[in-house]
Design a protein around this motif. Structure first.
Motif, PDB file in Angstrom:
ATOM      1  N   PHE A 104      15.646 -20.800  11.356  1.00  0.00           N
ATOM      2  CA  PHE A 104      15.432 -19.452  11.910  1.00  0.00           C
ATOM      3  C   PHE A 104      14.039 -19.363  12.513  1.00  0.00           C
ATOM      4  CE2 PHE A 104      13.650 -15.201  11.498  1.00  0.00           C
ATOM      5  CZ  PHE A 104      14.594 -14.452  12.186  1.00  0.00           C
ATOM      6  N   ILE A 105      13.047 -19.932  11.812  1.00  0.00           N
ATOM      7  CA  ILE A 105      11.664 -19.892  12.314  1.00  0.00           C
ATOM      8  C   ILE A 105      11.571 -20.656  13.637  1.00  0.00           C
ATOM      9  CG2 ILE A 105       9.282 -20.600  11.850  1.00  0.00           C
ATOM     10  CD1 ILE A 105       9.864 -20.170   8.863  1.00  0.00           C
ATOM     11  N   ILE A 158      14.215 -16.937   4.216  1.00  0.00           N
ATOM     12  CA  ILE A 158      14.087 -17.248   5.644  1.00  0.00           C
ATOM     13  C   ILE A 158      14.079 -18.771   5.762  1.00  0.00           C
ATOM     14  CG2 ILE A 158      12.559 -17.109   7.649  1.00  0.00           C
ATOM     15  CD1 ILE A 158      11.490 -14.463   6.501  1.00  0.00           C
ATOM     16  N   TYR A 216      14.324  -9.654   6.221  1.00  0.00           N
ATOM     17  CA  TYR A 216      14.043 -10.052   4.829  1.00  0.00           C
ATOM     18  C   TYR A 216      13.940  -8.840   3.904  1.00  0.00           C
ATOM     19  CZ  TYR A 216      11.511 -12.213   0.880  1.00  0.00           C
ATOM     20  OH  TYR A 216      11.120 -12.629  -0.375  1.00  0.00           O
ATOM     21  N   GLN A 276      12.963 -18.592  16.378  1.00  0.00           N
ATOM     22  CA  GLN A 276      12.024 -17.533  16.769  1.00  0.00           C
ATOM     23  C   GLN A 276      10.888 -18.103  17.617  1.00  0.00           C
ATOM     24  OE1 GLN A 276      12.263 -14.098  16.013  1.00  0.00           O
ATOM     25  NE2 GLN A 276      14.347 -14.834  15.589  1.00  0.00           N
ATOM     26  N   THR A 329       7.786 -16.685   0.932  1.00  0.00           N
ATOM     27  CA  THR A 329       8.108 -16.224   2.288  1.00  0.00           C
ATOM     28  C   THR A 329       6.839 -16.132   3.141  1.00  0.00           C
ATOM     29  OG1 THR A 329      10.036 -15.028   1.484  1.00  0.00           O
ATOM     30  CG2 THR A 329       9.076 -14.285   3.576  1.00  0.00           C
ATOM     31  N   ALA A 389       8.599 -12.639  13.386  1.00  0.00           N
ATOM     32  CA  ALA A 389       9.677 -13.447  12.783  1.00  0.00           C
ATOM     33  C   ALA A 389      10.155 -12.805  11.480  1.00  0.00           C
ATOM     34  CB  ALA A 389       9.164 -14.861  12.514  1.00  0.00           C
ATOM     35  N   TYR A 390       9.229 -12.318  10.692  1.00  0.00           N
ATOM     36  CA  TYR A 390       9.571 -11.664   9.410  1.00  0.00           C
ATOM     37  C   TYR A 390      10.458 -10.450   9.671  1.00  0.00           C
ATOM     38  CZ  TYR A 390       8.810  -8.830   5.178  1.00  0.00           C
ATOM     39  OH  TYR A 390       8.989  -8.044   4.036  1.00  0.00           O
ATOM     40  N   SER A 410      13.898 -11.277  10.765  1.00  0.00           N
ATOM     41  CA  SER A 410      14.727 -11.899   9.711  1.00  0.00           C
ATOM     42  C   SER A 410      15.458 -10.858   8.862  1.00  0.00           C
ATOM     43  CB  SER A 410      13.834 -12.720   8.779  1.00  0.00           C
ATOM     44  OG  SER A 410      13.107 -11.841   7.918  1.00  0.00           O
TER      45      SER A 410
END
Ligand code: LRH
Ligand code: MN
Length: 433
Positions: free
Chosen positions: A11-12, A7, A413, A15, A88, A407-408, A411
Motif C-alpha cells: 500500500f505504501i 498498513i 487506519y 501511495q 504504524t 498515506a496514513y 489507508s
C-alpha cells in the motif's frame, strides 16, 4: 483471534507512486543547489536514513489537560494496541523503531510476550520511565508530599523499589536506560527544606544507581515547575548536573524541551552538558508558555535547529562518548496522535539534516573574525534550506512513505481501529490526563 488491520508495504509503495515523479525532480534540483555549495546530497540523505528517535508509548493515546480530555476514535486501550500504533508510525516514517515505556502504565503480564509482539512489528524498547508522581490503587504510601525526597523513609523506600522494578523489567525487555523524573517539590514557602530535600533525593538515587546493570545509563530529568508550583527539587540543569556528577559515570542529564522557563537558552544548556560529558539525551516537544508538550518544531523550529546545530557540531568533532538518546515526549490533545508523532519525527530529521548543512568552516571563521552577522547568516542559510526532498527520498529508500500523513489518511487506519477498538466509556489507556 480478530484480525488487526495493518498498513502493508505494498500500500505504501502504491501511495509513493503518486509522488515519486515530483520528489525526484525536487531532489535533483536540490542536489544541484547543494553541489554549488560543495555539498553532496547523497551524504545528507544517508544521514536522514540513519536518524532515529524513540516514540513515547503514552503519546499514542489522546492527551488532555486538567480541564478536559477529548478522546479520539480507535484509542489504544492497552500496551499491545499502543505498540500497533507505534509500529504504524515507524512503518510510514522509518525513523522510530524504538518505543519508550512508562511503568506502571505499560506493565505487561508477560515480558517475553511483549518483546515478541514488538519484535514482530520491527520495534524495540528504548529508555524506561518510572512513575512516582501518581498513586496506584492499593499503594501503601501516597506520593502526595513527594516520593524520592519524601520526609518519611518508608515512602522513599517505596519509590526506590518502584524504580528498581522498572530497571529489572527493562532488562527483560532489552532496554538500556532508565529515566527518573520526579515532580517532588512544594506549593508553599517553607513546605520543603531545600537542602535536606536534595540530600534525600541523592540518597534515594544512589540506591537506584546501585541497581543499574553495568551497561545501562540513568537519565535525570529536570523540570522548573509542575506539579509543584512554588519549588521543585530537580528544577534545572545545574542541579541535575550536580546529581549526575555525584552519582557516577552511568548517570546523565536528560533535557525535556518543555521543562525550562520561557526564553531560556536551551541550545546553550545542551552545549554545556555535551562539554561536561553528561548529556543523556532529549524529550523533544515544543511549547509557548509552560510544559505544553506540543508537537516538536511546531512553535520554535529555529530553536530546534539550533539544538541540533550543537549536536551535529559535537558529532562531527567526534566528542568522546557522545551518544545522546533522542525521544519524543508530547501530549496530543487535538490531533490524531499517530499523525502528530509522525510529523514531529519528520521535523526532528529536518533539523538534523539542516544542521549537517551548516558550513562549519565559514561559521568558525565568522566567530574568529568577530563577524556576528556572517555567523548568523551562515546558520540561517542551512535553516532556510528546504530539505524536504532529502527527507522524502530517505523515507522512500527505507520503505516508508514519501508523504506519511497522506498515506496514513488514505489507508483509513484510524477508522479501522475505531471498529476494532470500541470506545470504553470513561476508560482511557492509562496515561497522562
Ligand atoms: C514530566 C514528563 C516526564 C514524564 C511525563 C510523562 O512532565 O515530561 O518525562 O514521565 O512527562
Ligand atoms: Mn519528559
Amino acid at each position: 483471534m480478530a484480525t488487526h488491520f495493518e498498513i502493508d508495504d505494498n500500500f505504501i509503495a502504491e501511495q509513493n507512486k503518486k509522488a515519486k515523479a515530483w520528489v525526484e525532480e525536487d531532489y535533483e534540483h536540490l542536489g544541484k543547489q547543494l553541489s554549488r555549495r560543495g555539498r553532496d546530497i547523497e551524504g545528507l540523505t544517508a544521514k536522514a536514513q540513519a536518524f532515529r528517535v524513540a516514540v513515547p508509548s503514552w503519546g499514542v493515546g489522546t492527551g488532555g489537560t486538567r480541564f478536559a480530555r477529548f478522546p479520539g476514535v480507535g484509542e489504544p486501550r492497552g500496551i499491545f494496541e499502543k505498540l500497533e500504533d507505534c509500529a504504524t508510525i515507524n512503518k510510514l516514517v522509518r525513523t522510530t523503531p524504538g518505543v519508550s515505556l512508562h511503568i506502571p502504565w505499560d506493565r505487561p503480564e508477560d515480558a517475553d510476550t511483549l518483546v515478541e509482539f514488538a519484535r514482530a512489528r520491527g520495534l524495540h524498547f528504548d529508555a524506561m520511565n518510572s512513575n512516582t508522581f501518581q498513586d496506584q490503587a492499593g499503594q501503601p504510601h501516597s506520593y502526595k508530599y513527594g516520593s524520592l525526597t519524601h520526609p518519611d523513609a518508608a515512602v522513599r523506600r517505596q519509590a526506590v523499589e518502584h524504580n528498581v522494578e522498572c530497571i529489572e523489567l527493562g532488562q527483560k525487555l532489552g532496554s538500556k536506560a532508565h529515566t527518573v523524573w520526579v515532580g517532588d517539590g512544594g506549593n508553599f514557602a517553607g513546605q520543603q527544606h531545600f537542602r535536606r530535600a536534595l540530600a534525600l533525593y541523592l540518597d534515594s538515587m544512589r540506591d537506584i544507581y546501585a541497581a543499574l546493570p553495568s551497561d545501562w545509563r540513568l537519565f535525570i530529568e529536570h523540570k522548573f515547575y509542575e506539579p509543584a508550583f512554588y519549588s521543585t527539587v530537580i528544577n534545572d540543569w545545574g542541579v541535575s548536573y550536580h546529581c549526575a556528577r555525584e552519582l557516577g559515570p552511568q548517570a546523565f542529564c536528560l533535557v525535556d524541551l518543555g521543562h525550562h522557563a520561557p526564553n531560556v537558552n536551551i541550545e546553550m544548556i545542551v552545549a554545556r552538558l555535551i562539554q561536561f560529558g553528561k548529556l543523556a539525551g532529549f524529550h523533544f516537544n515544543d511549547s509557548k508558555y509552560g510544559d505544553d508538550d506540543l508537537d516538536a518544531g511546531s512553535i520554535k523550529p529555529f530553536q530546534l535547529f539550533l539544538i541540533f546545530n550543537e549536536l551535529v557540531d559535537a558529532e562531527l568533532e567526534g566528542v568522546e562518548n557522545f551518544a545522546p538518546a533522542y525521544m519524543l515526549d508530547q501530549s496530543h490533545n487535538v490531533t490524531d496522535p499517530v499523525e502528530s508523532l509522525m510529523s514531529s519525527a519528520v521535523e526532528l530529521s529536518r533539523a538534523y539534516v539542516q544542521a549537517h548543512l551548516v558550513d562549519r568552516e565559514a561559521l568558525k571563521a565568522a566567530q574568529t573574525n568577530c563577524d556576528p552577522l556572517m555567523a548568523l547568516s551562515t546558520l540561517k542559510q542551512a535553516f532556510t534550506t528546504d530539505v524536504s526532498p532529502i527527507l522524502a527520498v530517505a523515507r522512500e529508500r527505507e520503505g516508508g512513505a514519501i508523504d506519511p500523513v497522506a498515506a496514513y489518511r488514505a489507508s483509513g487506519y484510524r477508522q479501522r481501529k475505531a471498529e476494532e477498538r470500541p470506545a470504553q466509556m470513561g476508560a482511557a489507556a492509562s496515561g497522562i490526563v
